[in-house]
Design an enzyme around this catalytic site. Structure first.
Site, PDB file in Angstrom:
ATOM      1  CB  CYS A 101      -1.000   0.010   1.155  1.00  0.00           C
ATOM      2  SG  CYS A 101      -0.310   0.238   2.790  1.00  0.00           S
ATOM      3  CB  CYS A 139       0.193   1.458  -4.168  1.00  0.00           C
ATOM      4  SG  CYS A 139       0.602  -0.045  -5.051  1.00  0.00           S
ATOM      5  CB  CYS A 188       2.525  -1.075  -7.672  1.00  0.00           C
ATOM      6  SG  CYS A 188       1.807  -0.832  -6.063  1.00  0.00           S
TER       7      CYS A 188
END
Length: 131
Positions: free
Chosen positions: A8, A81, A85
């Site tokens: 996250c 996220c 990512c």
């Protein structure tokens, strides 16, 4: 041994709780870590307290950046996220639509914690059945 990564943005709450649940429910049979695209540097005291209510200590877990993550994983789970990512090699990729807990009530926070627990347990069961 399955290798799991929970991601996250801040790596302070949701992903830390997921890591804690994976370690607790998977024991020595899993390797679980968490990371964030913009980590804040420490695990949230609120997350530590919420997990302690269930007898799970996450106070010594490390808040890390995705830049520190190497290798391949059996499962990579993202929790909001988005595009930040990087593409991390994994056999299973899941995006859990877990709501942000910032500024929310205690009841909401505990509902999120319990949702993460259910999802981690289901992920572990899935990985065990597909070994």
């Amino acid at each position: 041994m399955p290798r799991l990564l929970f991601v996250c943005v801040e790596n302070a709450n949701r992903s830390q709780m997921a890591e804690g649940f994976a370690r607790f429910h998977g024991g020595y049979q899993v390797e679980a870590i968490s990371a964030g695209s913009r980590p804040v540097g420490q695990v949230s005291p609120r997350a530590i307290e919420a997990m302690a209510e269930l007898g799970i200590d996450i106070s010594t877990q490390v808040c890390r950046s995705l830049d520190e993550v190497t290798g391949e994983f059996d499962a990579v789970v993202t929790m909001g996220c988005g595009d930040a990512c990087p593409r991390i090699p994994a056999r299973v990729r899941e995006d859990w639509p877990i709501k942000d807990t910032a500024g929310r009530s205690d009841a909401f926070y505990l509902d999120v914690r319990n949702d993460i627990r259910r999802r981690v347990q289901a992920l572990l069961a899935h990985l065990r059945s597909h070994r």
